[in-house]
Design a protein around this motif. Structure first.
Motif, PDB file in Angstrom:
ATOM      1  N   LEU A  22     -26.747 -44.283  -9.475  1.00 48.37           N
ATOM      2  CA  LEU A  22     -27.680 -43.178  -9.276  1.00 48.37           C
ATOM      3  C   LEU A  22     -26.985 -41.842  -9.553  1.00 48.37           C
ATOM      4  CD1 LEU A  22     -29.356 -44.456  -5.984  1.00 48.37           C
ATOM      5  CD2 LEU A  22     -30.188 -44.701  -8.340  1.00 48.37           C
ATOM      6  N   PHE A  23     -25.664 -41.844  -9.473  1.00 49.95           N
ATOM      7  CA  PHE A  23     -24.849 -40.668  -9.796  1.00 49.95           C
ATOM      8  C   PHE A  23     -23.464 -41.156 -10.173  1.00 49.95           C
ATOM      9  CE2 PHE A  23     -24.570 -41.380  -5.216  1.00 49.95           C
ATOM     10  CZ  PHE A  23     -23.204 -41.361  -4.979  1.00 49.95           C
ATOM     11  N   GLY A  24     -22.695 -40.322 -10.795  1.00 46.44           N
ATOM     12  CA  GLY A  24     -21.329 -40.677 -11.187  1.00 46.44           C
ATOM     13  C   GLY A  24     -21.286 -41.457 -12.486  1.00 46.44           C
ATOM     14  N   LYS A  25     -20.079 -41.730 -12.956  1.00 49.09           N
ATOM     15  CA  LYS A  25     -19.871 -42.354 -14.263  1.00 49.09           C
ATOM     16  C   LYS A  25     -19.369 -43.795 -14.200  1.00 49.09           C
ATOM     17  CE  LYS A  25     -18.858 -37.884 -16.329  1.00 49.09           C
ATOM     18  NZ  LYS A  25     -17.825 -37.037 -16.907  1.00 49.09           N
ATOM     19  N   MET A  26     -18.921 -44.247 -13.026  1.00 53.46           N
ATOM     20  CA  MET A  26     -18.421 -45.618 -12.922  1.00 53.46           C
ATOM     21  C   MET A  26     -19.551 -46.621 -13.052  1.00 53.46           C
ATOM     22  SD  MET A  26     -15.530 -46.082  -9.971  1.00 53.46           S
ATOM     23  CE  MET A  26     -16.143 -44.938  -8.773  1.00 53.46           C
ATOM     24  N   ASN A  27     -19.253 -47.751 -13.676  1.00 53.77           N
ATOM     25  CA  ASN A  27     -20.215 -48.843 -13.656  1.00 53.77           C
ATOM     26  C   ASN A  27     -19.961 -49.681 -12.399  1.00 53.77           C
ATOM     27  OD1 ASN A  27     -18.251 -50.956 -14.254  1.00 53.77           O
ATOM     28  ND2 ASN A  27     -18.378 -50.375 -16.416  1.00 53.77           N
ATOM     29  N   ALA A  28     -20.808 -50.648 -12.150  1.00 53.23           N
ATOM     30  CA  ALA A  28     -20.726 -51.439 -10.912  1.00 53.23           C
ATOM     31  C   ALA A  28     -19.391 -52.165 -10.795  1.00 53.23           C
ATOM     32  CB  ALA A  28     -21.884 -52.431 -10.846  1.00 53.23           C
ATOM     33  N   HIS A  29     -18.919 -52.725 -11.891  1.00 45.99           N
ATOM     34  CA  HIS A  29     -17.667 -53.478 -11.848  1.00 45.99           C
ATOM     35  C   HIS A  29     -16.482 -52.552 -11.563  1.00 45.99           C
ATOM     36  CE1 HIS A  29     -15.491 -57.203 -13.713  1.00 45.99           C
ATOM     37  NE2 HIS A  29     -15.007 -56.869 -12.532  1.00 45.99           N
ATOM     38  N   GLN A  30     -16.473 -51.398 -12.202  1.00 46.68           N
ATOM     39  CA  GLN A  30     -15.414 -50.424 -11.931  1.00 46.68           C
ATOM     40  C   GLN A  30     -15.435 -49.987 -10.468  1.00 46.68           C
ATOM     41  OE1 GLN A  30     -16.699 -47.628 -14.937  1.00 46.68           O
ATOM     42  NE2 GLN A  30     -14.874 -48.013 -16.191  1.00 46.68           N
ATOM     43  N   MET A  31     -16.619 -49.808  -9.916  1.00 50.18           N
ATOM     44  CA  MET A  31     -16.737 -49.383  -8.520  1.00 50.18           C
ATOM     45  C   MET A  31     -16.125 -50.411  -7.583  1.00 50.18           C
ATOM     46  SD  MET A  31     -18.636 -49.954  -5.517  1.00 50.18           S
ATOM     47  CE  MET A  31     -20.302 -50.480  -5.840  1.00 50.18           C
ATOM     48  N   VAL A  32     -16.365 -51.689  -7.844  1.00 50.07           N
ATOM     49  CA  VAL A  32     -15.800 -52.749  -7.009  1.00 50.07           C
ATOM     50  C   VAL A  32     -14.275 -52.668  -7.031  1.00 50.07           C
ATOM     51  CG1 VAL A  32     -15.510 -55.267  -6.838  1.00 50.07           C
ATOM     52  CG2 VAL A  32     -17.793 -54.294  -7.202  1.00 50.07           C
ATOM     53  N   CYS A  33     -13.699 -52.539  -8.209  1.00 45.29           N
ATOM     54  CA  CYS A  33     -12.237 -52.453  -8.315  1.00 45.29           C
ATOM     55  C   CYS A  33     -11.703 -51.176  -7.674  1.00 45.29           C
ATOM     56  CB  CYS A  33     -11.818 -52.543  -9.783  1.00 45.29           C
ATOM     57  SG  CYS A  33     -12.156 -54.161 -10.515  1.00 45.29           S
ATOM     58  N   HIS A  34     -12.422 -50.079  -7.824  1.00 41.04           N
ATOM     59  CA  HIS A  34     -12.037 -48.808  -7.215  1.00 41.04           C
ATOM     60  C   HIS A  34     -12.001 -48.928  -5.686  1.00 41.04           C
ATOM     61  CE1 HIS A  34     -11.925 -44.457  -6.566  1.00 41.04           C
ATOM     62  NE2 HIS A  34     -13.003 -44.562  -5.795  1.00 41.04           N
ATOM     63  N   CYS A  35     -13.008 -49.553  -5.103  1.00 40.11           N
ATOM     64  CA  CYS A  35     -13.054 -49.724  -3.644  1.00 40.11           C
ATOM     65  C   CYS A  35     -11.933 -50.643  -3.163  1.00 40.11           C
ATOM     66  CB  CYS A  35     -14.421 -50.243  -3.203  1.00 40.11           C
ATOM     67  SG  CYS A  35     -15.722 -48.992  -3.359  1.00 40.11           S
ATOM     68  N   THR A  36     -11.638 -51.671  -3.951  1.00 37.46           N
ATOM     69  CA  THR A  36     -10.523 -52.559  -3.599  1.00 37.46           C
ATOM     70  C   THR A  36      -9.209 -51.785  -3.633  1.00 37.46           C
ATOM     71  OG1 THR A  36     -11.729 -54.448  -4.522  1.00 37.46           O
ATOM     72  CG2 THR A  36      -9.363 -54.743  -4.142  1.00 37.46           C
ATOM     73  N   ASP A  37      -9.043 -50.939  -4.634  1.00 39.18           N
ATOM     74  CA  ASP A  37      -7.812 -50.138  -4.733  1.00 39.18           C
ATOM     75  C   ASP A  37      -7.651 -49.219  -3.533  1.00 39.18           C
ATOM     76  OD1 ASP A  37      -6.968 -51.293  -7.098  1.00 39.18           O
ATOM     77  OD2 ASP A  37      -7.735 -49.672  -8.370  1.00 39.18           O
ATOM     78  N   GLN A  38      -8.743 -48.667  -3.029  1.00 41.42           N
ATOM     79  CA  GLN A  38      -8.648 -47.792  -1.854  1.00 41.42           C
ATOM     80  C   GLN A  38      -8.119 -48.581  -0.650  1.00 41.42           C
ATOM     81  OE1 GLN A  38     -11.138 -47.533   1.036  1.00 41.42           O
ATOM     82  NE2 GLN A  38      -9.843 -45.966   1.924  1.00 41.42           N
ATOM     83  N   ILE A  39      -8.552 -49.810  -0.505  1.00 40.08           N
ATOM     84  CA  ILE A  39      -8.047 -50.641   0.595  1.00 40.08           C
ATOM     85  C   ILE A  39      -6.600 -51.029   0.334  1.00 40.08           C
ATOM     86  CG2 ILE A  39      -8.349 -52.814   1.846  1.00 40.08           C
ATOM     87  CD1 ILE A  39     -11.388 -52.469   1.315  1.00 40.08           C
ATOM     88  N   ARG A  40      -6.263 -51.255  -0.924  1.00 42.24           N
ATOM     89  CA  ARG A  40      -4.859 -51.545  -1.266  1.00 42.24           C
ATOM     90  C   ARG A  40      -3.947 -50.368  -0.907  1.00 42.24           C
ATOM     91  NH1 ARG A  40      -6.745 -54.186  -6.753  1.00 42.24           N
ATOM     92  NH2 ARG A  40      -6.538 -56.392  -6.213  1.00 42.24           N
ATOM     93  N   LEU A  41      -4.472 -49.148  -1.055  1.00 41.37           N
ATOM     94  CA  LEU A  41      -3.696 -47.980  -0.615  1.00 41.37           C
ATOM     95  C   LEU A  41      -3.356 -48.103   0.864  1.00 41.37           C
ATOM     96  CD1 LEU A  41      -5.610 -44.951  -2.194  1.00 41.37           C
ATOM     97  CD2 LEU A  41      -3.265 -45.610  -2.714  1.00 41.37           C
TER      98      LEU A  41
END
Length: 142
Positions: A22-41
């Motif tokens: 609905l906003f932003g440039k990430m696609n759904a798959h990128q978003m999943v990996c991005h959220c996983t990376d935040q938890i990895r942090l």
């Protein structure tokens, strides 16, 4: 925390690889990996490429104003940073597993540094992670 995880998983299960943001440039798959990376942090198994570019007060002000907080260098999926999406269903399962692993950490765990907030305890990481997941789930209407 168990109820929150169930709700997170229910929302995540609604996400499809072709879900449009609905906003932003990430696609759904990128978003999943991005959220996983935040938890990895938080787990200390992933690090950003830079720390301190934004001060905590700047991040909070952007967030309160409803503006997007720029991803720290190395975490911007659109820019080519972060974990590369490989297989959507496998990456969703991986995000779920990281959420479960994160939820089971004890108070004495030595959490990784956040690129903007630095050292944080479990309570702060939980609040930030819930906020972050909610933000990106809202991005896809979940």
């Amino acid at each position: 925390m168990k109820e929150e995880i169930e709700i997170i998983f229910q929302r995540l299960d609604q996400l499809k690889i072709d879900s449009s943001p609905l906003f932003g440039k990430m696609n759904a798959h990128q978003m999943v990996c991005h959220c996983t990376d935040q938890i990895r942090l938080a787990l200390g198994t992933f690090m950003a490429e830079e720390y301190g570019r934004l001060k905590p007060k700047e991040v909070i002000a952007l967030s309160k104003a409803g503006k997007t907080v720029p991803a720290a260098k190395g975490l911007g999926q659109v820019e080519g940073g972060g974990t590369k999406p490989i297989n959507f269903s496998t990456d969703v399962k991986l995000l779920k597993q990281h959420i479960l692993d994160f939820s089971m950490l004890n108070e004495n765990f030595e959490f990784g540094l956040h690129p903007y907030f630095g050292k944080m305890n479990k309570e702060k990481w939980i609040r930030l992670t819930l906020y972050h997941l909610n933000h990106h789930f809202n991005q896809f209407g979940l």
